[in-house]
Design a protein around this motif. Sequence first.
Motif, PDB file in Angstrom:
ATOM      1  N   ARG A 123       0.845  -1.202   0.000  1.00  0.00           N
ATOM      2  CA  ARG A 123       0.000   0.000   0.000  1.00  0.00           C
ATOM      3  C   ARG A 123       0.879   1.250   0.000  1.00  0.00           C
ATOM      4  N   LEU A 124       2.002   1.201   0.745  1.00  0.00           N
ATOM      5  CA  LEU A 124       2.937   2.326   0.761  1.00  0.00           C
ATOM      6  C   LEU A 124       3.509   2.553  -0.633  1.00  0.00           C
ATOM      7  N   HIS A 125       3.909   1.488  -1.309  1.00  0.00           N
ATOM      8  CA  HIS A 125       4.419   1.618  -2.679  1.00  0.00           C
ATOM      9  C   HIS A 125       3.358   2.225  -3.597  1.00  0.00           C
ATOM     10  N   ALA A 126       2.126   1.759  -3.469  1.00  0.00           N
ATOM     11  CA  ALA A 126       1.053   2.244  -4.341  1.00  0.00           C
ATOM     12  C   ALA A 126       0.798   3.733  -4.112  1.00  0.00           C
ATOM     13  N   LEU A 127       0.829   4.163  -2.863  1.00  0.00           N
ATOM     14  CA  LEU A 127       0.575   5.570  -2.556  1.00  0.00           C
ATOM     15  C   LEU A 127       1.732   6.458  -3.013  1.00  0.00           C
ATOM     16  N   ASN A 128       2.966   6.003  -2.813  1.00  0.00           N
ATOM     17  CA  ASN A 128       4.114   6.766  -3.316  1.00  0.00           C
ATOM     18  C   ASN A 128       4.072   6.881  -4.833  1.00  0.00           C
ATOM     19  N   ASP A 129       3.717   5.780  -5.491  1.00  0.00           N
ATOM     20  CA  ASP A 129       3.621   5.783  -6.947  1.00  0.00           C
ATOM     21  C   ASP A 129       2.507   6.731  -7.411  1.00  0.00           C
ATOM     22  N   LEU A 130       1.375   6.716  -6.713  1.00  0.00           N
ATOM     23  CA  LEU A 130       0.263   7.600  -7.072  1.00  0.00           C
ATOM     24  C   LEU A 130       0.658   9.063  -6.920  1.00  0.00           C
ATOM     25  N   ALA A 131       1.366   9.399  -5.841  1.00  0.00           N
ATOM     26  CA  ALA A 131       1.793  10.787  -5.649  1.00  0.00           C
ATOM     27  C   ALA A 131       2.700  11.250  -6.788  1.00  0.00           C
ATOM     28  N   LEU A 132       3.610  10.390  -7.222  1.00  0.00           N
ATOM     29  CA  LEU A 132       4.490  10.728  -8.346  1.00  0.00           C
ATOM     30  C   LEU A 132       3.701  10.847  -9.647  1.00  0.00           C
ATOM     31  N   THR A 133       2.728   9.967  -9.835  1.00  0.00           N
ATOM     32  CA  THR A 133       1.903   9.999 -11.048  1.00  0.00           C
ATOM     33  C   THR A 133       1.075  11.281 -11.105  1.00  0.00           C
ATOM     34  N   LEU A 134       0.510  11.681  -9.972  1.00  0.00           N
ATOM     35  CA  LEU A 134      -0.270  12.921  -9.932  1.00  0.00           C
ATOM     36  C   LEU A 134       0.603  14.120 -10.295  1.00  0.00           C
ATOM     37  N   LYS A 135       1.837  14.145  -9.814  1.00  0.00           N
ATOM     38  CA  LYS A 135       2.743  15.232 -10.168  1.00  0.00           C
ATOM     39  C   LYS A 135       3.110  15.182 -11.652  1.00  0.00           C
ATOM     40  N   HIS A 136       3.323  13.990 -12.173  1.00  0.00           N
ATOM     41  CA  HIS A 136       3.631  13.837 -13.600  1.00  0.00           C
ATOM     42  C   HIS A 136       2.499  14.418 -14.446  1.00  0.00           C
ATOM     43  N   ILE A 137       1.269  14.106 -14.084  1.00  0.00           N
ATOM     44  CA  ILE A 137       0.114  14.630 -14.831  1.00  0.00           C
ATOM     45  C   ILE A 137       0.030  16.150 -14.649  1.00  0.00           C
ATOM     46  N   HIS A 138       0.235  16.627 -13.433  1.00  0.00           N
ATOM     47  CA  HIS A 138       0.222  18.060 -13.120  1.00  0.00           C
ATOM     48  C   HIS A 138       1.173  18.832 -14.043  1.00  0.00           C
ATOM     49  N   TRP A 139       2.326  18.242 -14.335  1.00  0.00           N
ATOM     50  CA  TRP A 139       3.312  18.906 -15.182  1.00  0.00           C
ATOM     51  C   TRP A 139       3.018  18.771 -16.674  1.00  0.00           C
ATOM     52  N   ASN A 140       2.228  17.783 -17.066  1.00  0.00           N
ATOM     53  CA  ASN A 140       2.089  17.456 -18.495  1.00  0.00           C
ATOM     54  C   ASN A 140       0.713  17.696 -19.090  1.00  0.00           C
ATOM     55  N   VAL A 141      -0.201  18.308 -18.340  1.00  0.00           N
ATOM     56  CA  VAL A 141      -1.513  18.615 -18.917  1.00  0.00           C
ATOM     57  C   VAL A 141      -1.422  19.846 -19.809  1.00  0.00           C
ATOM     58  N   VAL A 142      -2.186  19.838 -20.887  1.00  0.00           N
ATOM     59  CA  VAL A 142      -2.293  20.988 -21.792  1.00  0.00           C
ATOM     60  C   VAL A 142      -3.760  21.130 -22.195  1.00  0.00           C
ATOM     61  N   GLY A 143      -4.057  22.194 -22.926  1.00  0.00           N
ATOM     62  CA  GLY A 143      -5.407  22.367 -23.461  1.00  0.00           C
ATOM     63  C   GLY A 143      -6.239  23.355 -22.660  1.00  0.00           C
ATOM     64  N   PRO A 144      -7.479  23.568 -23.088  1.00  0.00           N
ATOM     65  CA  PRO A 144      -8.333  24.598 -22.468  1.00  0.00           C
ATOM     66  C   PRO A 144      -8.669  24.347 -21.005  1.00  0.00           C
TER      67      PRO A 144
END
Length: 230
Positions: free
Chosen positions: A29-50
Motif C-alpha cells: 500500500r505504501l508503494h502504491a501511494l508513493n507511486d500515485l503521488a508521483l503519477t499525480l505530479k507527472h500529470i500536473h506537469w504534463n496537462v495541456v489544453g483549455p
Amino acid sequence: MSPARTPRYTVPGLGVDEGRQVIDLLTLRLHALNDLALTLKHIHWNVVGPHFIAVHEMLDPQTAAVRDMADAAAERISALGGEPQGTPGVLVKERTWDDYSVGRADAIAHLGALDLVYTGIIEDHRAAVEKAGELDPVTEDLLIEHLRGLEQFQWFVRAHLESSSGSLSNAGADTEAAAAAAASPKRAAAKRTPAKKTALPTPAKKTAGTAAKKTATKTAKKTASKRTTR
C-alpha cells in the motif's frame, strides 16, 4: 513482493507473526501511494489544453493528501516493528503494476487515464481492508480513512468525464492509453458532429411532362396573383 522480516516486537495485543503479515500488507500500500503521488505530479506537469489550469490546480491538493496517506502507512509499519521502504528502487522492484503510460496530453485525456489509476488503487486498498480486518482493526481503520479520500478524488476526476446522462467517456477502456483516447475532446467532438448529407443527383434531362407541369404552375401563380390584387 518479498515478505517482510518478522519483527522482534509489535504493538501490544498483536503477535509478531500477525504484525509481520500486516507489515507485508502495508508495504505494498505504501508503494502504491508513493507511486500515485508521483503519477499525480507527472500529470500536473504534463496537462495541456483549455482545461489546463483547472486540472493543474486540482491535482496539487490530491498530491499533498496522498503523500500524507503514504506517511501514515509508513509510520504504521514502524509502529508495528517493521522497516518502511520508501526508496524508488524498492518501489520499482516490488510493485505489481507498470509506469503511468501517458505523456504530454490534453487535460481531459489525462483524467480519463487517471480514473483507471484510481480504480486500481481503490480496488487494492479495499482488498487490503478486508485482510487487515482479520488481523488488526487499527490498520483496517487507517486504510478505510485512505479510501474516503481516494474515492472522493476519483469523484473529482470523474466529474470531468461524466455526461449529463451519467455515463463516463472512458467507460470500457482497460488501459490508460485507451482511456485517454476515449476521453479525448477530439474524439468527443467527432461523436457530436453529424455526418454530411449527400446531395441527390440532378436529373440529366427534363421530361416533357415535367416541363408542362412547371408551365401550368407558373400560369396558376400569375392568375392567383391577379385575383389577389383586384
